[in-house]
Design a protein around this motif. Structure first.
Motif, mmCIF file in Angstrom:
data_model
loop_
_atom_site.group_PDB
_atom_site.id
_atom_site.type_symbol
_atom_site.label_atom_id
_atom_site.label_comp_id
_atom_site.label_asym_id
_atom_site.label_seq_id
_atom_site.Cartn_x
_atom_site.Cartn_y
_atom_site.Cartn_z
ATOM 1 N N GLU A 1 -1.810 10.466 10.388
ATOM 2 C CA GLU A 1 -2.951 10.900 9.151
ATOM 3 C C GLU A 1 -3.184 9.737 8.365
ATOM 4 O OE1 GLU A 1 -0.017 12.134 9.504
ATOM 5 O OE2 GLU A 1 -0.236 14.298 10.194
ATOM 6 N N GLU A 2 -2.498 8.871 8.146
ATOM 7 C CA GLU A 2 -2.744 7.694 7.208
ATOM 8 C C GLU A 2 -3.376 6.649 7.964
ATOM 9 O OE1 GLU A 2 0.777 5.766 5.622
ATOM 10 O OE2 GLU A 2 -0.339 4.465 4.456
ATOM 11 N N THR A 3 -3.094 6.283 9.344
ATOM 12 C CA THR A 3 -3.727 5.353 10.166
ATOM 13 C C THR A 3 -5.222 5.969 10.535
ATOM 14 O OG1 THR A 3 -2.831 6.106 12.026
ATOM 15 C CG2 THR A 3 -1.976 4.121 10.892
ATOM 16 N N ALA A 4 -5.450 6.953 10.527
ATOM 17 C CA ALA A 4 -6.480 7.697 11.173
ATOM 18 C C ALA A 4 -7.716 7.542 9.811
ATOM 19 C CB ALA A 4 -6.539 9.289 11.335
ATOM 20 N N GLU A 5 -7.080 7.809 8.535
ATOM 21 C CA GLU A 5 -8.056 7.800 7.440
ATOM 22 C C GLU A 5 -8.663 6.262 7.470
ATOM 23 O OE1 GLU A 5 -7.471 7.856 2.505
ATOM 24 O OE2 GLU A 5 -6.041 8.826 3.764
ATOM 25 N N ILE A 6 -7.580 5.068 7.715
ATOM 26 C CA ILE A 6 -8.188 3.829 7.590
ATOM 27 C C ILE A 6 -9.120 3.593 8.773
ATOM 28 C CG2 ILE A 6 -7.500 1.647 8.122
ATOM 29 C CD1 ILE A 6 -4.912 2.263 6.352
ATOM 30 N N VAL A 7 -8.870 4.195 9.765
ATOM 31 C CA VAL A 7 -9.652 4.084 10.965
ATOM 32 C C VAL A 7 -11.186 4.719 10.792
ATOM 33 C CG1 VAL A 7 -10.286 4.752 13.384
ATOM 34 C CG2 VAL A 7 -7.911 3.773 12.759
ATOM 35 N N LEU A 8 -11.363 5.755 10.066
ATOM 36 C CA LEU A 8 -12.293 6.552 9.568
ATOM 37 C C LEU A 8 -13.297 5.578 8.466
ATOM 38 C CD1 LEU A 8 -11.438 10.176 9.363
ATOM 39 C CD2 LEU A 8 -12.666 9.237 10.991
ATOM 40 N N LEU A 9 -12.379 4.960 7.625
ATOM 41 C CA LEU A 9 -13.069 4.216 6.625
ATOM 42 C C LEU A 9 -13.683 2.824 7.098
ATOM 43 C CD1 LEU A 9 -13.728 3.517 3.633
ATOM 44 C CD2 LEU A 9 -11.344 2.692 3.350
ATOM 45 N N LEU A 10 -12.724 2.333 8.172
ATOM 46 C CA LEU A 10 -13.149 0.931 8.609
ATOM 47 C C LEU A 10 -13.830 0.792 9.919
ATOM 48 C CD1 LEU A 10 -10.083 -1.084 7.227
ATOM 49 C CD2 LEU A 10 -12.142 -0.572 6.236
ATOM 50 N N ILE A 11 -13.829 1.906 10.568
ATOM 51 C CA ILE A 11 -14.483 1.919 11.975
ATOM 52 C C ILE A 11 -15.680 2.928 12.207
ATOM 53 C CG2 ILE A 11 -14.289 2.056 14.526
ATOM 54 C CD1 ILE A 11 -11.680 1.311 14.337
ATOM 55 N N LEU A 12 -15.571 4.081 11.855
ATOM 56 C CA LEU A 12 -16.333 5.161 11.754
ATOM 57 C C LEU A 12 -17.409 4.895 11.029
ATOM 58 C CD1 LEU A 12 -17.186 7.736 13.411
ATOM 59 C CD2 LEU A 12 -16.103 9.131 11.726
ATOM 60 N N LEU A 13 -17.175 5.029 9.518
ATOM 61 C CA LEU A 13 -17.981 4.878 8.581
ATOM 62 C C LEU A 13 -19.115 3.755 8.947
ATOM 63 C CD1 LEU A 13 -16.464 6.261 5.266
ATOM 64 C CD2 LEU A 13 -18.049 7.554 6.897
ATOM 65 N N PRO A 14 -18.637 2.455 9.138
ATOM 66 C CA PRO A 14 -19.425 1.246 9.437
ATOM 67 C C PRO A 14 -20.358 1.480 10.752
ATOM 68 C CG PRO A 14 -17.139 0.540 8.824
ATOM 69 C CD PRO A 14 -17.060 2.119 8.999
ATOM 70 N N ALA B 1 -3.517 -4.267 8.430
ATOM 71 C CA ALA B 1 -1.984 -4.990 8.165
ATOM 72 C C ALA B 1 -1.872 -4.627 6.856
ATOM 73 C CB ALA B 1 -1.860 -5.897 9.047
ATOM 74 N N LEU B 2 -2.623 -5.762 6.000
ATOM 75 C CA LEU B 2 -2.706 -5.683 4.655
ATOM 76 C C LEU B 2 -2.349 -4.303 3.938
ATOM 77 C CD1 LEU B 2 -5.166 -8.463 3.886
ATOM 78 C CD2 LEU B 2 -2.566 -8.585 3.486
ATOM 79 N N LEU B 3 -3.278 -3.185 4.375
ATOM 80 C CA LEU B 3 -3.294 -1.891 3.562
ATOM 81 C C LEU B 3 -2.116 -1.133 4.054
ATOM 82 C CD1 LEU B 3 -7.046 -0.746 4.235
ATOM 83 C CD2 LEU B 3 -5.947 -1.638 2.052
ATOM 84 N N LEU B 4 -1.321 -1.335 5.264
ATOM 85 C CA LEU B 4 -0.594 -0.498 5.603
ATOM 86 C C LEU B 4 0.969 -1.100 5.498
ATOM 87 C CD1 LEU B 4 -1.508 0.938 9.147
ATOM 88 C CD2 LEU B 4 -1.555 2.074 7.036
ATOM 89 N N PHE B 5 0.960 -2.415 5.707
ATOM 90 C CA PHE B 5 2.393 -3.170 5.599
ATOM 91 C C PHE B 5 2.742 -4.170 4.701
ATOM 92 C CE2 PHE B 5 1.673 -1.502 10.063
ATOM 93 C CZ PHE B 5 2.491 -0.292 9.766
ATOM 94 N N GLY B 6 1.541 -4.578 3.872
ATOM 95 C CA GLY B 6 1.679 -5.687 2.945
ATOM 96 C C GLY B 6 1.155 -7.053 3.432
ATOM 97 N N PRO B 7 1.153 -8.137 2.692
ATOM 98 C CA PRO B 7 0.426 -9.180 3.078
ATOM 99 C C PRO B 7 1.210 -10.166 4.364
ATOM 100 C CG PRO B 7 0.846 -9.310 0.611
ATOM 101 C CD PRO B 7 1.573 -8.032 1.278
ATOM 102 N N ARG B 8 2.345 -10.061 4.265
ATOM 103 C CA ARG B 8 3.138 -10.770 5.498
ATOM 104 C C ARG B 8 2.647 -10.295 6.901
ATOM 105 N NH1 ARG B 8 6.522 -14.660 4.753
ATOM 106 N NH2 ARG B 8 7.623 -14.299 6.838
ATOM 107 N N ALA B 9 2.447 -8.777 6.697
ATOM 108 C CA ALA B 9 1.762 -8.380 8.208
ATOM 109 C C ALA B 9 0.591 -8.800 8.468
ATOM 110 C CB ALA B 9 1.908 -6.925 7.985
ATOM 111 N N GLY B 10 -0.272 -9.545 7.457
ATOM 112 C CA GLY B 10 -1.401 -10.193 7.895
ATOM 113 C C GLY B 10 -1.460 -11.554 8.458
#
Length: 296
Positions: free
Chosen positions: A148-161, A253-262
């Motif tokens: 659910e959490e990743t799907a929300e980000i995908v909708l925001l950053l892939i589908l809506l664009p 990566a930043l949204l889900l796991f923090g700066p070091r994941a970037g």
């Protein structure tokens, strides 16, 4: 010859990386700009792509090279060569990301098969609506990130664009300006947030970045030569086997796991830019050789 900086993606990426290393302090304050910058960049990038399926087997090959071969290589190497969970998760997000939108214009610049790149890109982004949250949820399960959490980000950053891209394409704006502006902002922030870690702790990350860019691209190009694939198609396949949407990967990566994941995305920005410069130089050398042979 006049050089239009806003159209020179390699120069803009190099500038963003340099500023991230030498002037990293503002990056933390600018972090809230990552999502809107990526949204704008994605919308204008997808504006020139017709989202319909075509080119059959060739389009499927480009899709599989990116989501099966390249993603599989990333997922195989990261847990073996890295111990820190945040870095591994950064590579998981990268594996889940679709190919770089820039594959289409880069294919054109390198005199590759643009039609093949266009259809493979469309297929990949349609598939990413399912594959991105699925890969993250499966391979990052230990980090307690659900579908659910990743799907929300995908909708925001892939589908809506993608939906917005159908409208922004009508605007009389040179798409190179918002695309490269978005790339600059995202790259600067990701590199700035991780400048110290990149320079002191990223040996394993750099090894994976080299393998998933230079090695994977070289293997696919050589395999295509042996298979008798024409050069325009080889170029497109090579780019799909070596380029991921690192702006999207860094943001997720930043949204889900923090700066070091970037950090993985930041390092791979360097290798992808270097690989494109190498391909461009080789293409220029080839054209020069062809002109010499054509002289009477």
């Amino acid at each position: 010859m006049q050089i239009e900086l806003h159209k020179n993606t390699a120069a803009i990426l190099a500038l963003a990386v340099a500023l991230g290393f030498f002037l990293p302090e503002p990056a933390e304050r600018l972090e809230p700009l990552v999502i809107p910058a990526l949204f704008v960049m994605m919308a204008f990038s997808m504006a020139g792509i017709e989202l319909r399926l075509g080119a059959g087997k060739e389009a499927a090959t480009g899709f599989l090279l990116n989501y099966l071969f390249l993603s599989g290589l990333i997922l195989l190497l990261a847990p073996v060569l890295l111990e820190e969970e945040a870095l591994v998760l950064g590579f998981v997000v990268m594996a889940a990301a679709p190919p770089a939108v820039a594959v289409v214009p880069l294919t054109k610049l390198l005199q590759g098969d643009v039609r093949l790149a266009l259809y493979s890109e469309a297929l990949s982004y349609l598939g990413s609506l399912v594959l991105t949250p699925l890969i993250i949820s499966v391979f990052a399960r230990g980090a307690r990130v659900g579908v659910e959490e990743t799907a929300e980000i995908v909708l925001l950053l892939i589908l809506l664009p993608i939906l917005a891209s159908r409208q922004v394409g009508r605007l009389k704006i040179d798409p190179a300006i918002p695309i490269n502006a978005g790339l600059f902002v995202v790259t600067y922030i990701v590199v700035g947030l991780n400048s110290t870690a990149i320079s002191t702790e990223a040996a394993g990350v750099l090894l994976i970045a080299f393998a998933r860019t230079f090695l994977s691209g070289a293997v696919v190009y050589a395999g295509a030569v042996l298979a008798g694939v024409d050069r325009p198609q080889r170029i497109a396949y090579t780019l799909f086997a070596s380029f991921k949407n690192l702006g999207l990967a860094a943001t997720v990566a930043l949204l889900l796991f923090g700066p070091r994941a970037g950090i993985p995305a930041a390092v791979c920005i360097l290798t992808e830019t270097s690989f494109y410069i190498l391909l461009s130089a080789l293409a220029g050398r080839r054209d020069g050789d062809c002109r010499i042979r054509a002289r009477p």
